[in-house]
Design a protein around this motif. Structure first.
Motif, PDB file in Angstrom:
ATOM      1  N   GLY A   1      -8.045  -2.315 -19.724  1.00 32.26           N
ATOM      2  CA  GLY A   1      -8.035  -1.866 -18.342  1.00 32.26           C
ATOM      3  C   GLY A   1      -6.727  -1.284 -17.860  1.00 32.26           C
ATOM      4  O   GLY A   1      -6.500  -1.190 -16.647  1.00 32.26           O
TER       5      GLY A   1
ATOM      6  N   THR B   1      -4.353  -2.693 -13.390  1.00 29.95           N
ATOM      7  CA  THR B   1      -4.716  -3.486 -14.575  1.00 29.95           C
ATOM      8  C   THR B   1      -6.114  -4.089 -14.454  1.00 29.95           C
ATOM      9  O   THR B   1      -6.521  -4.850 -15.327  1.00 29.95           O
ATOM     10  CB  THR B   1      -3.698  -4.620 -14.781  1.00 29.95           C
ATOM     11  OG1 THR B   1      -3.629  -5.411 -13.581  1.00 29.95           O
ATOM     12  CG2 THR B   1      -2.325  -4.074 -15.110  1.00 29.95           C
ATOM     13  N   ASP B   2      -6.840  -3.747 -13.379  1.00 21.84           N
ATOM     14  CA  ASP B   2      -8.153  -4.362 -13.165  1.00 21.84           C
ATOM     15  C   ASP B   2      -9.298  -3.400 -13.413  1.00 21.84           C
ATOM     16  O   ASP B   2     -10.424  -3.638 -12.978  1.00 21.84           O
ATOM     17  CB  ASP B   2      -8.257  -4.916 -11.746  1.00 21.84           C
ATOM     18  CG  ASP B   2      -7.954  -3.858 -10.691  1.00 21.84           C
ATOM     19  OD1 ASP B   2      -7.525  -2.755 -11.069  1.00 21.84           O
ATOM     20  OD2 ASP B   2      -8.141  -4.145  -9.494  1.00 21.84           O
TER      21      ASP B   2
ATOM     22  N   ARG C   1      -2.152  -1.088  -5.491  1.00 23.71           N
ATOM     23  CA  ARG C   1      -3.103  -1.935  -4.761  1.00 23.71           C
ATOM     24  C   ARG C   1      -3.992  -1.122  -3.819  1.00 23.71           C
ATOM     25  O   ARG C   1      -5.108  -1.531  -3.482  1.00 23.71           O
ATOM     26  CB  ARG C   1      -2.351  -3.010  -3.964  1.00 23.71           C
ATOM     27  CG  ARG C   1      -1.766  -4.112  -4.826  1.00 23.71           C
ATOM     28  CD  ARG C   1      -1.362  -5.296  -3.978  1.00 23.71           C
ATOM     29  NE  ARG C   1      -0.310  -4.966  -3.029  1.00 23.71           N
ATOM     30  CZ  ARG C   1       0.993  -5.124  -3.265  1.00 23.71           C
ATOM     31  NH1 ARG C   1       1.385  -5.615  -4.433  1.00 23.71           N
ATOM     32  NH2 ARG C   1       1.885  -4.805  -2.361  1.00 23.71           N
TER      33      ARG C   1
ATOM     34  N   HIS D   1      -8.542   1.593  -5.123  1.00 26.15           N
ATOM     35  CA  HIS D   1      -9.614   0.632  -5.379  1.00 26.15           C
ATOM     36  C   HIS D   1     -10.793   1.351  -6.022  1.00 26.15           C
ATOM     37  O   HIS D   1     -11.125   2.495  -5.677  1.00 26.15           O
ATOM     38  CB  HIS D   1     -10.059  -0.057  -4.090  1.00 26.15           C
ATOM     39  CG  HIS D   1     -10.408   0.889  -2.978  1.00 26.15           C
ATOM     40  ND1 HIS D   1     -11.643   1.462  -2.840  1.00 26.15           N
ATOM     41  CD2 HIS D   1      -9.651   1.367  -1.959  1.00 26.15           C
ATOM     42  CE1 HIS D   1     -11.646   2.239  -1.780  1.00 26.15           C
ATOM     43  NE2 HIS D   1     -10.449   2.213  -1.222  1.00 26.15           N
TER      44      HIS D   1
END
Length: 804
Positions: free
Chosen positions: A179, A195-196, A543, A546
């Motif tokens: 990821g 990283t998600d 952040r 998304h």
């Protein structure tokens, strides 16, 4: 059939793993299994240069990407976990930065030209040249970091600006395993990190308006199978704050480059410092350990200074071990080494620190404009800490200058006295100019001996040494230990005034000096503080990005032989005019004769314009001569590879699905009919796409005359550049390459006629030339005997003209 023009063909010694056309020039980059990066030109597929693997870079290239202006090529390395920026003109490595995970794909996108919000920034960046001196070039003696210092060693100077490129923001997107997803502004400064993201990235496409990032990911499903999914990430913050992001990114890129410049300058200083400077310390330590007397070393030297007498041990040390020639050589080495270090501190460290303070101060000013820059994560307190750290580094560099200046004076006076003393010991002649020594000189040498030649018992526990006569080298050691001999601050009126002043002692305007730490230690502390300052915006922007809807497309067949990931479908395309993402893929297990493409708006809020359609490759009708319907034949194809040639055309490699005919075809497919498809497809989010293919709108294949059969080639993959109108076809064994010019059909016919006419004309001229040469040869043979006489007559006529 109208054939594309083949302009090159080559059998390569090593299999190709990556290939990509330059966006601006007729150049194609290839990476092979041996870790070599190759650049070839379109004409006859000529090699321009090759960059072999090395210990400083790596041996296994996993992905490549061109900067949009075509001047820099980025490639990732598996074994060293690095990304390298390489100059295209001279195959020079310009910049290297580490990554955490293995990189599987890259994409380098520039913001659209219609963005006019950056006009005022051009003039503001040029103002820095009015206030900052030009950075001096690094010495050519830089060996260990020579590959990464190209941007500072070229005397054409503005290499750093060339590395940054145009004012318009461009972003290098890296996708990897586990990821990993990172965005680098101008290919150098990490502007966002994620990283998600699910699975392993297979393909990336950042929209030209920077509103979204389309990712094709390989995700492990609950049943253990591997699913290919389409994920769209919302990067609207980059688009909404484009002027602010550009300003911040260019400033931070300047700062990161200046940190590299200071690091390389300090490396040059360490190379300028020689181990020969430690000879005096080592021999004095050995002298103390071997001598039988209890007298101090400084007492023996002071006795030699005052009375001209020395113990047998000291005389043996000076005459037999140090020697007169050795003393002269040591003095010259110290003077040369100290002078080089002094020049590097003044010209490189100070100028680099000044530039660093300038750019950090401007970034602090940006951070105070909270309405514009606070959403990007600029923290004025962190930037202030970075400015303070740079100030401490400048103070430590000035401290080193004072130590060098004092040491040069001390050693010069000490060696001059010791040279005369050793000449007297050897009963040799002392030059008159060296024999004079005033009381001031004697006092100066006595102070030097008492300060530098005292035995330091603390050094016995550190590397077994007693002495530390040479004071400069301790500043250049990359150690966390305190300085062995910190500078003597007794009698310093300024430091005394600071200690007595309550308010100045705690003032934030004064930089801390760290008197007991080395220059390397203070530099590492400065780099750590600045990196923390640089990382915070990347975390905040990361952040803000998304993921949107994750669309599972299809599952990979079990035990299938995986192709190189950069060639394997799916592939992506960004339509700048329509502001759409396109994703091309095939599902051979479900429908082997269909090619699918998914269309999504670059703006994540425009869900209404997303659609999916397919092209049926099984109904192509190959017309015979004079379009005789009775002679027509229907073929079925499957798609091996497909790339967007431009916004309205696909370039595909097809394979005929006949028992006796498995030939390969290179073709151009127009998308006008498919894009105008009015049938709607209602996607069921709970199901994969391969479970609902029957409802997908389908168009028949339309080739016309835009295709060519690839004879004697097991074609498998293709790379295209619609701007340059070229295509490169690669065989299944990854070694056989053919290069084509695509849109030259009409020119071919005219060119063929003109070529035949010119051939006839050339043949006529050749026959006439051969006839004339034959006649001339006959004349030479006939007149061979009288040639000398004619030459004499010609010379006589010229002399007659001169006389007249």
């Amino acid at each position: 059939m109208r054939a594309f023009r083949q302009v090159g063909e080559k059998q390569l010694p090593n299999p190709v793993l990556c290939m990509a056309w330059s966006p601006k020039r007729d150049l194609i980059a290839l990476a092979n299994t041996s870790g070599e990066l190759l650049l070839h030109r379109l004409a006859n597929f000529q090699r321009v240069w090759s960059l072999p693997p090395s210990e400083t870079t790596g041996w296994e290239i996993t992905a490549i990407a061109w900067r949009p202006d075509g001047k820099i090529l980025a490639f990732s390395l598996e074994d060293t976990k690095q990304v390298v920026l390489c100059g295209v003109e001279k195959a020079e490595i310009l910049h290297v930065f580490p990554v955490q995970n293995s990189i599987t794909c890259m994409h380098w996108m520039e913001v659209a030209e219609d963005s006019s919000a950056l006009g005022s920034f051009c003039s503001s960046e040029d103002e820095s040249k009015l206030f900052l001196p030009k950075l001096p070039t690094l010495p050519k003696s830089l060996h260990s970091y020579s590959t990464s210092s190209k941007i500072f060693s070229d005397e054409k100077s503005d290499e750093m600006m060339n590395l940054l490129g145009e004012i318009r923001l461009n972003i290098l997107v890296l996708g990897g395993n586990a990821g990993l997803l990172e965005l680098y502004a101008y290919g150098m400064y990490k502007i966002a990190s994620l990283t998600d993201v699910l699975g392993t990235c297979r393909s990336l496409s950042l929209s030209s308006d920077f509103k979204s990032l389309s990712v094709i990911s390989e995700v492990k499903a609950t049943d253990g199978s591997l699913e290919i999914c389409s994920i769209q990430l919302d990067t609207r913050l980059l688009s909404d704050c484009l002027p602010e992001v550009t300003r911040m990114a260019r400033k931070f890129t300047h700062i990161a480059t200046l940190l590299q410049y200071l690091h390389l300058s300090l490396t040059c200083m360490c190379e300028a410092w020689e181990d020969i400077l430690m000879q005096m310390d080592q021999r004095l330590t050995k002298f103390v350990q071997e001598k039988n007397t209890n007298t101090q070393v400084q007492d023996e030297f002071l006795e030699l200074l005052l009375w001209g007498q020395s113990s047998p041990e000291l005389q043996a040390l000076l005459v037999n071990q140090l020697t007169v020639k050795g003393l002269k050589k040591l003095g010259q080495s110290i003077e040369s080494s100290y002078s080089s270090i002094q020049k590097l501190v003044i010209s490189h460290l100070q100028s680099g620190s000044e530039a660093l303070l300038y750019h950090l101060s401007e970034v602090k000013g940006m951070s105070l404009w909270k309405q514009k820059f606070e959403p990007l994560g600029l923290d004025s307190a962190a930037i202030e800490d970075a400015i303070t750290a740079v100030g401490s580094f400048s103070l430590k560099a000035n401290e080193l200058l004072q130590v060098i200046d004092k040491s040069m004076k001390n050693f010069k006076a000490f060696f001059r006295w010791l040279y005369v003393a050793m000449l007297r010991m050897c009963d040799e002649h002392v030059p008159p100019e060296l024999n004079k020594m005033t009381q001031k000189d004697i006092s100066f040498v006595a102070d030097f001996l008492s300060e530098h030649f005292s035995e330091n018992e603390e050094l016995f526990d550190r590397k077994g040494k007693y002495f530390n006569v040479e004071r400069v080298g301790q500043y250049l050691k990359d150690e966390d230990d305190d300085l062995v001999s910190p500078p003597n601050t007794k009698g310093n009126q300024w430091l005394k005034f600071l200690k007595e002043s309550k308010y100045l002692k705690e003032s934030p305007l004064l930089f801390p000096s760290y008197p007991h730490k080395s220059l390397h230690f203070v530099k590492r502390m400065m780099v750590s503080v600045i990196e923390q300052c640089l990382q915070k915006p990347a975390e905040v922007i990361g952040r803000s990005i998304h993921p949107g809807l994750c669309l599972p497309l299809y599952t990979l067949p079990e035990n299938s032989e995986r192709a190189p990931h950069l060639f394997d479908l799916p592939s992506q395309w960004n339509d700048k005019k329509a502001k759409m993402h396109y994703i091309l893929f095939c599902m051979p297990e479900i429908s082997p004769t269909k090619l699918y493409f998914l269309r999504k708006a670059t703006d994540p809020n425009r869900h209404d314009s997303s659609s999916i359609m397919s092209i049926d490759l099984s109904h192509h009708v190959d017309g015979a001569e004079e379009n005789n319907a009775a002679a027509q034949t229907t073929y079925s194809y499957r798609c091996l590879d497909a790339r967007f040639y431009d916004d309205e055309t696909l370039t595909v490699v097809l394979e005929r699905l006949e028992e006796e005919d498995r030939s390969r075809v290179l073709a151009q497919i127009p998308l006008a009919s498919a894009l105008s498809c009015v049938n709607e497809f209602n996607w069921e989010p709970k199901l994969r796409l391969d479970q609902q293919t029957s409802a997908i709108p389908c168009q028949e294949l339309v080739l016309g005359n835009q295709w060519r059969e690839l004879e004697n080639m097991n074609a498998q993959y293709v790379a295209v550049n619609g701007i340059r109108k070229v295509a490169c076809v690669l065989s299944g064994n990854l070694r056989h390459i053919r290069v084509f010019e695509m849109d030259v059909e009409d020119e071919d016919e005219e060119g063929a006629d003109s070529q035949n006419a010119s051939a006839d004309q050339d043949g006529l001229e050749t026959s006439m030339a051969s006839q004339e040469s034959a006649e001339a040869q006959d004349e030479v043979e006939e007149e061979g005997e009288t040639g000398a006489q004619k030459t004499e007559k010609h010379l006589e006529s010229e002399e007659a003209l001169d006389v007249s």
